[in-house]
Design an enzyme around this catalytic site. Sequence first.
Site, PDB file in Angstrom:
ATOM      1  N   MET A  15       0.847  -1.194   0.000  1.00 24.52           N
ATOM      2  CA  MET A  15       0.000   0.000   0.000  1.00 24.52           C
ATOM      3  C   MET A  15       0.877   1.237   0.000  1.00 24.52           C
ATOM      4  SD  MET A  15      -2.988  -1.184   2.701  1.00 24.52           S
ATOM      5  CE  MET A  15      -1.867  -2.017   3.840  1.00 24.52           C
ATOM      6  N   CYS A  97      -2.438  -1.657  -9.984  1.00 27.19           N
ATOM      7  CA  CYS A  97      -2.649  -0.287  -9.525  1.00 27.19           C
ATOM      8  C   CYS A  97      -3.282   0.553 -10.628  1.00 27.19           C
ATOM      9  CB  CYS A  97      -1.326   0.337  -9.098  1.00 27.19           C
ATOM     10  SG  CYS A  97      -1.506   2.014  -8.457  1.00 27.19           S
ATOM     11  N   HIS A 168      -6.631  -9.352  -7.188  1.00 24.61           N
ATOM     12  CA  HIS A 168      -7.595  -8.435  -6.579  1.00 24.61           C
ATOM     13  C   HIS A 168      -8.914  -8.672  -7.297  1.00 24.61           C
ATOM     14  CE1 HIS A 168      -8.435  -4.158  -4.902  1.00 24.61           C
ATOM     15  NE2 HIS A 168      -9.568  -4.813  -5.076  1.00 24.61           N
ATOM     16  N   ARG A 232      -6.163  -2.712   3.895  1.00 23.48           N
ATOM     17  CA  ARG A 232      -6.438  -1.647   4.850  1.00 23.48           C
ATOM     18  C   ARG A 232      -6.946  -2.119   6.203  1.00 23.48           C
ATOM     19  NH1 ARG A 232      -5.541   0.062   0.306  1.00 23.48           N
ATOM     20  NH2 ARG A 232      -4.899   2.200  -0.099  1.00 23.48           N
TER      21      ARG A 232
END
Length: 330
Positions: A15, A97, A168, A232
């Site tokens: 991150m 990303c 992802h 997160r």
Amino acid sequence: MKQTSQSSRLSIAPMMDWTDRHCRYFHRQISRHALLYTEMVTAPALVRGGAVHLLAFDASEHPVALQLGGSDPAELAEAARMGADAGYDEINLNVGCPSDRVQSGTFGAVLMKTPDLVADCVQAMKRAVSVPVTVKCRIGVDDQDPETVLPEFIGRVKDAGCDYLIVHARKAWLKGLSPKENRDVPPLDYDLVVRMKERFPDMPISVNGGIESLDAAEALIARGLDGAMIGRAAYHRPWDVLSGVDARLFGAPAGTTREDVIRAMRPYIDAHLANGGKLHQVTRHMLGLFAGQPGARLWRRVLSEQANLPGQTSALLDEALDRMRRLDTV
């Protein structure tokens, strides 16, 4: 089994601006076995810019992976070699990303549109290093049909020698959504990732995206996936997510307490300060250590408000802890 495959059962996502070396050291005090990732480091920064300081890490962070961004096979091969020489356990290629800055450099999620180029990059990196080379991708971008493009993508990188794939489980919309919105707005499709594992049983696959707890990670692994990557949630609630990892996923003894973590951070902070570092550079990653516990707000406030003040040392951790305890006895 590849060197990092076992530790990939639970990994902490790379991150930007968050998973720096101080964050990783802190997370390592909570879990000895979870695989940690660097922030994305661009291959041009290393190869052309000479930014070798970006490769710095503490030996206690192992197992730790370096994530690279780039699209030039030769440059990525050289950057991978630099990472392996620095001691990283794995080299990961970012194909996920969605930021404008990444797109302008022709890497990140936009590479989902050019699986042959990604395969060339993976093959070049594999030739350059002996540590595992892995890829982190999306299920597709923009108007792509994930059911079609994802298996094609997996097949290409698998044939190129990719050792491990982290998916992802959302599309990335390169136009119309911000990077933050791309983490939340496109719907999750865990079922698709599970189907990809069934279709490519010999390809180790981890899933990423929207995983909020260790229970959720375990449930996805139980569906046949090789691992789960948490982002997160692990940053904001590190103790909730990481404290049970070693016992539940790696069969290792538990027993570390939050206070043990604080004690372990003190000499690290002292060394950082002695080398000219700032206290807040470390403590900003520790704000969520007591998330959900009585006094958590006080812990955050003390560290947030005082870590930037002149003359502060690692003793601030003990002050914050002591104030929490006194609050709890009132």
